[in-house]
Design a protein around this motif. Structure first.
Motif, short mmCIF file in Angstrom:
data_model
loop_
_atom_site.label_atom_id
_atom_site.label_comp_id
_atom_site.label_asym_id
_atom_site.label_seq_id
_atom_site.Cartn_x
_atom_site.Cartn_y
_atom_site.Cartn_z
N ILE A 47 13.50 -11.18 -31.60
CA ILE A 47 14.57 -12.16 -31.47
C ILE A 47 14.11 -13.23 -30.48
CG2 ILE A 47 16.96 -12.58 -30.77
CD1 ILE A 47 17.58 -9.67 -31.42
N PHE A 48 14.20 -14.49 -30.90
CA PHE A 48 13.92 -15.62 -30.02
C PHE A 48 15.21 -16.42 -29.86
CE2 PHE A 48 9.64 -14.50 -30.36
CZ PHE A 48 8.82 -15.35 -29.61
N VAL A 49 15.48 -16.86 -28.64
CA VAL A 49 16.65 -17.69 -28.36
C VAL A 49 16.16 -18.94 -27.66
CG1 VAL A 49 18.96 -17.79 -27.37
CG2 VAL A 49 17.99 -15.57 -28.04
N GLY A 99 12.65 -11.26 -27.27
CA GLY A 99 12.58 -9.82 -27.16
C GLY A 99 11.87 -9.25 -28.36
N VAL A 100 11.11 -8.18 -28.15
CA VAL A 100 10.44 -7.47 -29.23
C VAL A 100 10.95 -6.04 -29.23
CG1 VAL A 100 8.24 -6.80 -30.26
CG2 VAL A 100 8.41 -8.94 -28.96
N GLY A 141 19.39 -22.03 -30.67
CA GLY A 141 19.02 -21.50 -31.97
C GLY A 141 18.51 -20.08 -31.76
N ILE A 142 18.96 -19.16 -32.60
CA ILE A 142 18.57 -17.76 -32.49
C ILE A 142 17.79 -17.39 -33.75
CG2 ILE A 142 19.37 -15.38 -32.24
CD1 ILE A 142 22.01 -16.55 -31.10
N GLY A 143 16.58 -16.86 -33.57
CA GLY A 143 15.75 -16.47 -34.71
C GLY A 143 15.49 -14.97 -34.72
N ILE A 144 15.55 -14.37 -35.91
CA ILE A 144 15.28 -12.94 -36.08
C ILE A 144 14.19 -12.76 -37.12
CG2 ILE A 144 16.21 -10.70 -36.76
CD1 ILE A 144 18.99 -11.68 -36.01
N LEU A 177 12.14 -19.66 -36.67
CA LEU A 177 13.56 -19.73 -37.03
C LEU A 177 14.42 -20.17 -35.85
CD1 LEU A 177 13.73 -16.57 -39.29
CD2 LEU A 177 14.12 -18.93 -40.02
N ALA A 178 14.06 -19.74 -34.63
CA ALA A 178 14.81 -20.16 -33.45
C ALA A 178 14.69 -21.66 -33.23
CB ALA A 178 14.31 -19.41 -32.21
N ASP A 179 13.57 -22.22 -33.66
CA ASP A 179 13.33 -23.65 -33.51
C ASP A 179 14.05 -24.46 -34.59
OD1 ASP A 179 11.98 -25.75 -32.04
OD2 ASP A 179 10.75 -26.03 -33.83
N LYS A 180 14.50 -23.78 -35.66
CA LYS A 180 15.22 -24.45 -36.74
C LYS A 180 16.73 -24.20 -36.66
CE LYS A 180 11.48 -24.28 -40.16
NZ LYS A 180 11.58 -25.64 -40.69
N ALA A 181 17.12 -23.04 -36.19
CA ALA A 181 18.54 -22.68 -36.14
C ALA A 181 19.28 -23.58 -35.15
CB ALA A 181 18.70 -21.21 -35.72
N GLY A 182 20.55 -23.87 -35.47
CA GLY A 182 21.35 -24.70 -34.59
C GLY A 182 20.98 -26.17 -34.63
N ARG A 183 20.18 -26.56 -35.62
CA ARG A 183 19.73 -27.94 -35.74
C ARG A 183 19.80 -28.39 -37.20
NH1 ARG A 183 16.61 -24.85 -32.51
NH2 ARG A 183 15.79 -25.65 -30.54
N ASN A 184 19.93 -29.69 -37.39
CA ASN A 184 19.84 -30.28 -38.73
C ASN A 184 20.75 -29.58 -39.75
OD1 ASN A 184 17.78 -32.08 -37.82
ND2 ASN A 184 16.29 -30.41 -38.03
N GLY A 185 21.94 -29.23 -39.31
CA GLY A 185 22.89 -28.60 -40.21
C GLY A 185 22.73 -27.12 -40.39
N ASN A 186 21.73 -26.52 -39.76
CA ASN A 186 21.54 -25.07 -39.86
C ASN A 186 22.47 -24.34 -38.89
OD1 ASN A 186 19.46 -25.27 -41.77
ND2 ASN A 186 17.90 -25.48 -40.16
N ALA A 187 23.00 -23.21 -39.30
CA ALA A 187 23.83 -22.39 -38.43
C ALA A 187 23.00 -21.82 -37.29
CB ALA A 187 24.51 -21.28 -39.22
#
Length: 244
Positions: A47-49, A99-100, A141-144, A177-187
């Protein structure tokens, strides 16, 4: 400064000539099973935040303000991640906390989503507290990601400087995914297709509407589909609404 490049060449050759022993088993909780000559291949999740627009925050606010925001952000995300028995490593990279986790079974992958929902609510709570102090709010943005990846110990013998390196899809996918989430219309929560496939059945058993909570998108950086959703922990979210 003095670096013995001749000895350095020898050391690199030793590493390159070494036949690393790869073991297939769960990731241990400590480093006692890791040497500089072996590696463990296991199912892991990550998980990356990542704070959205952190550069603007850092450049636009006083140092003490930035310090308070980042300390609050990192402290409680670490607490949430550390509450899992499956956690194997937690770290901070600038404005990102990661976190891993050991995820040999599907319930372990499902727990990654649970952790992400707590973090999602945490950001809501943090922003309410920041507002009370007239401090800037943040978005994240949170990536899993998950994968059957290789873990090796790397560093320099005798120096005490070493760390685990996670080689494979889990960490890379979560970071992207953390770098994409919460941006450009992504949840706010981005999930790799492999992670999604391993938790969606259980989530749907709990709520038949669960698949509708996610939007499927093709990520060209990952060359595969990913899923984005704004998922929360209902109990945590309700407590926030009742107490702020």
């Amino acid at each position: 400064m003095y670096y013995n490049y001749k000895e350095g060449k020898k050391k690199i050759e030793e590493i390159l000539n070494n036949n690393t022993e790869i073991q297939n088993k769960e990731v241990p909780k400590d480093d006692s099973n890791f040497t500089y000559d072996n590696g463990i291949k296991s199912w892991i999740g990550s998980i990356f935040v990542d704070i959205v627009g952190s550069k603007k925050l850092i450049e636009g606010e006083k140092d003490i303000v930035v310090a308070k925001v980042l300390r609050s952000f990192t402290s409680e995300i670490i607490s949430i991640m550390n509450s899992s028995d499956n956690v194997r490593q937690i770290g901070v990279r600038g404005d990102c906390v990661y976190g891993v986790f050991s995820t040999p079974y599907q319930p372990d992958i499902y727990e990654l989503l649970t952790i992400a929902t707590y973090i999602n609510c945490l950001i809501k709570m943090l922003n309410k507290l920041l507002t009370k102090k007239n401090l800037p709010n943040i978005n994240v943005g949170i990536g899993i990601g998950v994968g059957e990846d290789l873990i090796v110990k790397a560093g320099k013998k005798g120096t005490g400087i070493n760390d685990r390196i996670w080689i494979g899809k889990a960490v890379i996918d979560a970071c992207v995914l953390a770098d994409k989430a919460g941006r450009n219309g992504n949840a706010i929560i981005g999930v790799s297709s492999l992670a999604y496939e391993n938790f969606i059945e259980k989530l749907t058993e709990e709520n038949s509407e669960a698949p509708k909570w996610f939007t499927q998108k093709f990520d060209f950086d990952l060359n595969k589909y990913s899923y984005y959703g704004n998922i929360i922990d209902n109990s945590f979210n309700k407590w926030i609404d009742e107490n702020f």
